[in-house]
Design an enzyme around this catalytic site. Structure first.
Site, PDB file in Angstrom:
ATOM      1  N   THR A  24       3.922  11.425   9.049  1.00  0.00           N
ATOM      2  CA  THR A  24       3.530  11.470   7.638  1.00  0.00           C
ATOM      3  C   THR A  24       4.560  12.160   6.749  1.00  0.00           C
ATOM      4  OG1 THR A  24       1.217  11.503   8.324  1.00  0.00           O
ATOM      5  CG2 THR A  24       1.689  12.173   6.062  1.00  0.00           C
ATOM      6  N   TYR A  76      -5.836   5.752  11.566  1.00  0.00           N
ATOM      7  CA  TYR A  76      -4.643   6.551  11.286  1.00  0.00           C
ATOM      8  C   TYR A  76      -4.892   8.004  11.675  1.00  0.00           C
ATOM      9  CZ  TYR A  76      -1.652   3.600   8.219  1.00  0.00           C
ATOM     10  OH  TYR A  76      -0.795   2.670   7.708  1.00  0.00           O
ATOM     11  N   HIS A 106       4.380   4.687  12.648  1.00  0.00           N
ATOM     12  CA  HIS A 106       4.563   4.609  11.193  1.00  0.00           C
ATOM     13  C   HIS A 106       5.565   5.703  10.806  1.00  0.00           C
ATOM     14  CE1 HIS A 106       2.694   4.191   6.979  1.00  0.00           C
ATOM     15  NE2 HIS A 106       3.421   5.301   6.876  1.00  0.00           N
ATOM     16  N   GLU A 158      -3.444  11.028  10.430  1.00  0.00           N
ATOM     17  CA  GLU A 158      -2.557  11.605   9.418  1.00  0.00           C
ATOM     18  C   GLU A 158      -1.947  12.921   9.915  1.00  0.00           C
ATOM     19  OE1 GLU A 158      -2.656  12.658   4.638  1.00  0.00           O
ATOM     20  OE2 GLU A 158      -4.513  12.751   5.815  1.00  0.00           O
ATOM     21  N   ARG A 177       0.832  -1.204   0.000  1.00  0.00           N
ATOM     22  CA  ARG A 177       0.000   0.000   0.000  1.00  0.00           C
ATOM     23  C   ARG A 177       0.868   1.256   0.000  1.00  0.00           C
ATOM     24  NH1 ARG A 177      -0.946   4.856   2.432  1.00  0.00           N
ATOM     25  NH2 ARG A 177      -0.599   3.917   4.487  1.00  0.00           N
ATOM     26  N   ASP A 178       1.547   1.527   1.109  1.00  0.00           N
ATOM     27  CA  ASP A 178       2.357   2.747   1.181  1.00  0.00           C
ATOM     28  C   ASP A 178       3.605   2.630   0.306  1.00  0.00           C
ATOM     29  OD1 ASP A 178       2.445   5.304   2.069  1.00  0.00           O
ATOM     30  OD2 ASP A 178       3.237   4.862   4.056  1.00  0.00           O
ATOM     31  N   HIS A 230       8.538   7.714   8.478  1.00  0.00           N
ATOM     32  CA  HIS A 230       9.063   8.012   7.137  1.00  0.00           C
ATOM     33  C   HIS A 230      10.517   8.477   7.266  1.00  0.00           C
ATOM     34  CE1 HIS A 230       5.711   7.640   4.196  1.00  0.00           C
ATOM     35  NE2 HIS A 230       5.019   7.565   5.322  1.00  0.00           N
TER      36      HIS A 230
END
Length: 505
Positions: free
Chosen positions: A177, A142, A205, A144, A14-15, A207
């Protein structure tokens, strides 16, 4: 010490698919879903965003049909939206049972993108959660832009979390995000949240925009988070997501209070397959899965490895289904070459080893690295070169090949100390070289052997920059004989084979 189990959720499908230019086919998604859950043994997989396309729908349907038959359906998750249940209808038709509901985790996003008040947003979210519950769909949420939310509007984040902890949801997913967190902020923000809501499951999560994703993951674990979102090869939007292989190694080696279920020995295999499916190259120096990370180049390191593993660390390649390699090139010493010879089952005496080392160093000055597969060719070339006394030297040459013109060669050759120069044309560069050579020898009244066979080969499994061996068979009035030439350039290797012929005659 009792270890705390942490869930690993892989979001490559997905991501990771948000990597620029990357798109999986339905069959590739199914293959990777099987590999991630059965071979790599991650705990959950996020496989798609709802409502994206017909292809995405078909991919999810194939995955859920397989997952249901194998008992994995609760491990398959889909990103959904606050859209009055449209995403949920899509999910139900696709057969999925877990939604990861995308909501606004910062006041900035809520105000400027949705143009709603927190109360309005919470009401919309509650309607979706209730509808999911009545449809038999579990909900994770989530937040975001949560990291910016904690920096700039923490009151809103805690107001939102107070609301969510009263809803029938399984997990709260906290994404960095835009990849803006430092590891200190990660630790501080998650500690505040987890200590305030000790009975809630939180995923982190990360990045990688500042190359801090693995450090942030470590701090998230120390703060007590219950799950991590990772991608194979660190795929993802912009600089990508926290990379699965690196995080698994870091947890196993540096976070003793945490246990995970991922099978380390399958990381490299899965990494290579994902790279093959996507064309998303793995940098040679990528930790754990890069081609060079278990390759020693300096000869002193190979020597140290032979003396009580002086240059080993805990990242042993066997953990990841790999082997240590010893590169051959201009920084190689005898120890590197001996390591490769051992693997090939070959032995050389000290004098032969010295000459092979010298040749490899010379080749390394011309090309970046010589491979283990090149080694038998180099040994053959070096040892065969000792069989004759060199009286003929091809001193220099110019090979030209231009569109619309015949290839030509100008050469300078030394025979018994005398220098000759000639040029000629031919059907190809090597043919032109032979024709120029014929002119030299005709002046001396010597007939050259006839070329009757010309074969080129590179070591099995090598690439286009591999060493090239040219084998030429020559015919005289008495018999046939063969010479070999070795170089990274095909025409040059043929010229070297020819030079050997000239010395033999």
């Amino acid at each position: 010490m009792k270890k705390r189990f942490v869930e690993i959720m892989d979001t490559t499908l997905r991501d990771g698919e948000q990597t620029s230019g990357i798109s999986f086919s339905a069959s590739e998604k199914l293959t990777l879903a099987k590999l991630l859950l059965e071979e790599l043994q991650v705990d959950r997989i996020e496989v798609a965003s709802a409502r994206v396309s017909d292809g995405e729908f078909n991919a999810v349907k194939h995955i859920t049909e397989w997952a249901k038959s194998e008992g994995y359906l609760s491990k398959v998750e889909v990103l959904t939206f606050v859209d009055k249940g449209v995403s949920l209808d899509w999910m139900k038709e696709a057969g999925a049972k877990v939604q990861n509901l995308l909501t606004k985790g910062s006041l900035n996003h809520l105000t400027h993108q949705l143009k709603k008040t927190p109360e309005q947003h919470f009401k919309d979210i509650e309607e979706v959660i209730v509808k999911a519950s009545t449809s038999g769909i579990a909900t994770n949420v989530y937040l975001e832009d949560w990291s910016n939310g904690m920096r700039n509007s923490p009151e809103y984040v805690f107001q939102f979390l107070d609301f969510l902890t009263k809803q029938p949801i399984k997990r709260i997913l906290l994404p960095d995000t835009l990849g803006i967190l430092t590891y200190k902020e990660t630790a501080d923000f998650l500690h505040q949240i987890i200590s305030r809501y000790p009975n809630i499951h939180f995923d982190f999560h990360g990045h990688n925009d500042y190359d801090l994703s693995v450090a942030n993951v470590m701090e998230a674990l120390k703060a007590g988070c219950h799950g991590l979102h990772l991608t194979v090869n660190g795929m993802g939007e912009r600089a990508g997501n926290a990379p699965l292989a690196s995080v698994v190694a870091v947890i196993n080696d540096f976070v003793p209070e945490v246990s995970i279920g991922v099978k380390e020995s399958s990381l490299y295999k899965v990494s290579k397959l994902v790279s093959a499916f996507t064309g998303f190259g793995i940098p040679d120096n990528k930790p754990i899965v890069g081609d060079n990370v278990f390759t020693q180049t300096a000869g002193i390191h190979a020597d140290g490895d032979s003396k009580n593993n002086l240059y080993f660390n805990d990242l042993l390649p066997e953990r990841f289904g790999r082997k240590r390699k010893y590169a051959l090139g201009k920084t190689s010493g005898k120890a590197n070459i001996q390591k490769n010879l051992q693997e090939l089952g070959l032995t050389l005496n000290d004098e032969e080893l010295k000459k092979v080392t010298e040749r490899i160093i010379a080749l390394g000055d011309k090309k970046e690295r010589v491979t283990k597969d090149d080694l038998p060719y180099i040994i053959s070339d070096v040892l065969n070169s000792e069989l004759h006394q060199q009286r003929v030297f091809v001193k220099s040459y110019v090979l030209t090949h231009s569109k619309g013109l015949k290839p030509s060669t100008t050469l300078a050759i030394e025979i018994d100390g005398n220098l000759y120069e000639e040029n000629a044309q031919g059907d190809g560069q090597f043919d032109a070289f032979i024709n120029a050579l014929q002119k030299v020898y005709q002046k001396e009244g010597i007939a050259l052997p006839k070329l009757v066979d010309y074969a080129v080969r590179i070591p099995p499994g090598s690439t286009s920059d591999a060493l090239c061996e040219t084998i030429i068979t020559w015919q005289t009035k008495k018999d046939n004989f063969t010479t070999r030439g070795l170089d990274s350039d095909q025409t040059v290797s043929a010229i070297k084979a020819t030079e050997k012929m000239l010395n033999l005659i």
